[in-house]
Design a protein around this motif. Sequence first.
Motif, mmCIF file in Angstrom:
data_model
loop_
_atom_site.group_PDB
_atom_site.id
_atom_site.type_symbol
_atom_site.label_atom_id
_atom_site.label_comp_id
_atom_site.label_asym_id
_atom_site.label_seq_id
_atom_site.Cartn_x
_atom_site.Cartn_y
_atom_site.Cartn_z
ATOM 1 N N VAL A 84 0.856 -1.196 0.000
ATOM 2 C CA VAL A 84 0.000 0.000 0.000
ATOM 3 C C VAL A 84 0.886 1.238 0.000
ATOM 4 O O VAL A 84 1.766 1.387 0.847
ATOM 5 N N GLU A 85 0.598 2.087 -0.945
ATOM 6 C CA GLU A 85 1.444 3.257 -1.126
ATOM 7 C C GLU A 85 1.426 4.181 0.098
ATOM 8 O O GLU A 85 2.455 4.734 0.491
ATOM 9 N N THR A 86 0.262 4.345 0.682
ATOM 10 C CA THR A 86 0.138 5.296 1.788
ATOM 11 C C THR A 86 0.846 4.839 3.053
ATOM 12 O O THR A 86 1.013 5.611 3.998
ATOM 13 N N ASP A 87 1.243 3.574 3.066
ATOM 14 C CA ASP A 87 1.930 3.076 4.258
ATOM 15 C C ASP A 87 3.399 3.490 4.280
ATOM 16 O O ASP A 87 4.080 3.262 5.286
ATOM 17 N N TYR A 88 3.832 4.091 3.191
ATOM 18 C CA TYR A 88 5.248 4.420 3.112
ATOM 19 C C TYR A 88 5.411 5.877 2.709
ATOM 20 O O TYR A 88 4.501 6.497 2.158
ATOM 21 N N THR A 89 6.579 6.337 2.993
ATOM 22 C CA THR A 89 6.831 7.722 2.629
ATOM 23 C C THR A 89 6.831 7.859 1.117
ATOM 24 O O THR A 89 7.117 6.903 0.374
ATOM 25 N N GLU B 140 4.881 7.592 9.810
ATOM 26 C CA GLU B 140 4.544 7.495 11.231
ATOM 27 C C GLU B 140 3.053 7.704 11.420
ATOM 28 O O GLU B 140 2.469 8.633 10.859
ATOM 29 N N ALA B 141 2.447 6.905 12.260
ATOM 30 C CA ALA B 141 1.011 7.026 12.547
ATOM 31 C C ALA B 141 0.803 8.219 13.472
ATOM 32 O O ALA B 141 1.579 8.456 14.392
ATOM 33 N N PRO B 142 -0.225 9.023 13.227
ATOM 34 C CA PRO B 142 -0.456 10.206 14.101
ATOM 35 C C PRO B 142 -0.756 9.765 15.529
ATOM 36 O O PRO B 142 -1.509 8.802 15.748
ATOM 37 N N LYS B 143 -0.133 10.462 16.476
ATOM 38 C CA LYS B 143 -0.358 10.127 17.878
ATOM 39 C C LYS B 143 -1.746 10.619 18.316
ATOM 40 O O LYS B 143 -2.154 11.715 17.959
ATOM 41 N N PRO B 144 -2.447 9.824 19.081
ATOM 42 C CA PRO B 144 -3.778 10.268 19.554
ATOM 43 C C PRO B 144 -3.615 11.443 20.530
ATOM 44 O O PRO B 144 -2.697 11.470 21.332
ATOM 45 N N GLU B 145 -4.510 12.379 20.397
ATOM 46 C CA GLU B 145 -4.434 13.557 21.276
ATOM 47 C C GLU B 145 -4.909 13.190 22.690
ATOM 48 O O GLU B 145 -5.955 12.578 22.868
ATOM 49 N N THR B 146 -4.089 13.562 23.658
ATOM 50 C CA THR B 146 -4.437 13.300 25.071
ATOM 51 C C THR B 146 -5.234 14.493 25.595
ATOM 52 O O THR B 146 -4.786 15.631 25.521
ATOM 53 N N PRO B 147 -6.418 14.251 26.110
ATOM 54 C CA PRO B 147 -7.230 15.390 26.599
ATOM 55 C C PRO B 147 -6.558 16.050 27.814
ATOM 56 O O PRO B 147 -6.037 15.378 28.678
#
Length: 243
Positions: A178-183, A229-236
């Motif tokens: 999958v293309e989106t999995d890589y830079t 890199e997968a976006p980090k979840p925002e911590t409230p």
Amino acid sequence: MKKRNSFVLRRVLSSFSVLVILFSQGTSAFASVGEGTETGDAEASMKLGEAQEETGVVEKGEPPQTMEDQQAGDTETPSVEPPVAEVPPAVDKTILQNKISELTQVLANSSLYTSTSLSITTANQLLARGQQLLASEVVSDEEVANCVAEITNLLAKLVLRGDKGPLQALVATAAGLVETDYTAASYSVLAAALVAAQQLLNDPDAVTESLTASLNQLQSAIAGLVKTEAPKPETPKPEKPKP
């Protein structure tokens, strides 16, 4: 008496003298006659020979011989043997037979060779000529050598088509990524390697060297992929207590 005896003696001596003279003359005449007879016989023999030569009749029924016949008779004619025809040595066709066997195998597996290295028409023409030379009993060394040289030259230029199996398997693996999995940078390298590999797979005359190079290039592109890199979840943020 004495006178009578003397007379008789004289008569006897006279008679004897006459006899001697007559005998001498007779001997000379006889010799002359003998010489004349011999001369006459020789002349007669010569005339007889001339008459025989003119009429062509020779004693004992033999034909007259000329001087050339006598010379030919004196010299024996050598016997002349008929010339023996030279049989040319047989031409060695062993090498030609081996080359024809190789060429027959090549034509039976023509799909293994590139179309640019193997001309089917030329190969069939050489095969037919070689088989004709093998079957013919009247051929020269030069004809056989030329045919061997042409077949050898054709076989030397043959190029095998490469095995596309390993490249096809790797292309299938790369296509599933999958293309989106890589830079974007790393995947663009993979995308270029995939295009080149697909072109070789579509080429019927692709050789082993080209296929191997494309395979190595594609493997390197896959190995160089960088995942995003997968976006980090925002911590409230905790709420501040109200006063």
